[in-house]
Design a protein around this motif. Structure first.
Motif, mmCIF file in Angstrom:
data_model
loop_
_atom_site.group_PDB
_atom_site.id
_atom_site.type_symbol
_atom_site.label_atom_id
_atom_site.label_comp_id
_atom_site.label_asym_id
_atom_site.label_seq_id
_atom_site.Cartn_x
_atom_site.Cartn_y
_atom_site.Cartn_z
ATOM 1 N N ARG A 219 0.855 -1.192 0.000
ATOM 2 C CA ARG A 219 0.000 0.000 0.000
ATOM 3 C C ARG A 219 0.883 1.232 0.000
ATOM 4 O O ARG A 219 1.985 1.225 0.546
ATOM 5 C CB ARG A 219 -0.888 0.044 1.244
ATOM 6 N N THR B 104 0.562 6.528 4.515
ATOM 7 C CA THR B 104 0.505 6.143 5.925
ATOM 8 C C THR B 104 -0.898 5.761 6.371
ATOM 9 O O THR B 104 -1.055 4.968 7.287
ATOM 10 C CB THR B 104 1.028 7.281 6.819
ATOM 11 N N VAL C 38 -1.739 1.771 6.242
ATOM 12 C CA VAL C 38 -0.924 0.780 6.942
ATOM 13 C C VAL C 38 -1.791 -0.270 7.641
ATOM 14 O O VAL C 38 -1.541 -1.474 7.525
ATOM 15 C CB VAL C 38 0.029 1.464 7.951
ATOM 16 N N ASP C 39 -2.820 0.140 8.372
ATOM 17 C CA ASP C 39 -3.654 -0.815 9.104
ATOM 18 C C ASP C 39 -4.367 -1.777 8.155
ATOM 19 O O ASP C 39 -4.424 -2.984 8.417
ATOM 20 C CB ASP C 39 -4.671 -0.089 9.989
#
Length: 187
Positions: free
Chosen positions: A156, A159, A162-163
Motif C-alpha cells: 500500500r 501512511t 498501513v492498518d
C-alpha cells in the motif's frame, strides 16, 4: 493520462492496465483496438508473446496452498511490466501528474514493490506469487522459499493505508491450513 501517439498500442494498453490485477486478453484487445475494430484476440496474444520474449513483461503466478475456504481461488497469473517506469513513460506520467493521480501512482508503486521482491526472492532461489479468491480477498505478494518458508505481503502507498495493509495478510493466514503449510515467517 493518455499515451503518447508514437508508442505502440500494445505497450500503451498494457501501461493503462498496470494495476497488479489480471487483465483479460479480451479487455486488452478492446483497448488496443480503440476505434480500429480489425485488431483481434490473436493479434493481442502475439503482442503479449513478443513482450514476454523480449522480457518486457513478467507473469506473477497464482499461489496454490491448502485453504479452508469454500471460495474459488483465482489461478490466472498477474502480468506486470518488467519495470514500472515503462508504464510511467507510456502514460507520459510526470511527478506532477502522478501527485494528482494517486491511484495510478499506487499501482505503479505496487508494481515496483513486486519487481523488487522478485529480485530479492530469486537471489534466495525463491519466487513471488499472488493470491486472489472469488470473494475478492487478495494478497499482493507471497514469497515462497525452497525450504518451505513463506511470507504474505500487502503493498500500500500512504501512511493511512498501513492498518488495512496489515489486516489483509492476517485474515488470509487465518484461512490457511497451517498444519500443512507451516506458519508464515512474516505477514
Amino acid at each position: 493520462m493518455q499515451p503518447r501517439p508514437c508508442q505502440g498500442p500494445a505497450i500503451a494498453a498494457f501501461a493503462r492496465s498496470e494495476r497488479g490485477v489480471r487483465v483479460s486478453v479480451t479487455a486488452l484487445t478492446r483497448d488496443v483496438a480503440g476505434s480500429d475494430l480489425t485488431t483481434t484476440r490473436e493479434t493481442t496474444m502475439g503482442h503479449l508473446g513478443a513482450l514476454e520474449r523480449l522480457m518486457i513483461t513478467e507473469d506473477q503466478p497464482a499461489w496454490s496452498a491448502s485453504l479452508r475456504s469454500s471460495a474459488r481461488r483465482r489461478k490466472a497469473p498477474k502480468r506486470h511490466l518488467a519495470d514500472p517506469s515503462l508504464a510511467a513513460a507510456a502514460l507520459d506520467a510526470t511527478p506532477d501528474s502522478l501527485r494528482e493521480d494517486l491511484n495510478t501512482l499506487g499501482f505503479l508503486f505496487e508494481s515496483l514493490a513486486i519487481r523488487d521482491l522478485r529480485v530479492y526472492a530469486q537471489a534466495s532461489s525463491g519466487r513471488v506469487t499472488h493470491f486472489r479468491d472469488s470473494n475478492g480477498r487478495e494478497v499482493d505478494a507471497i514469497i515462497e522459499l525452497t525450504d518451505g518458508g513463506w511470507a504474505a505481503i500487502e503493498v500500500r502507498l500512504g501512511t493511512g493505508a498501513v492498518d488495512a495493509a496489515a489486516a489483509s495478510p492476517i485474515r488470509f493466514t487465518g484461512d490457511l491450513d497451517l498444519e500443512t503449510m507451516g506458519k508464515p515467517r512474516a505477514g
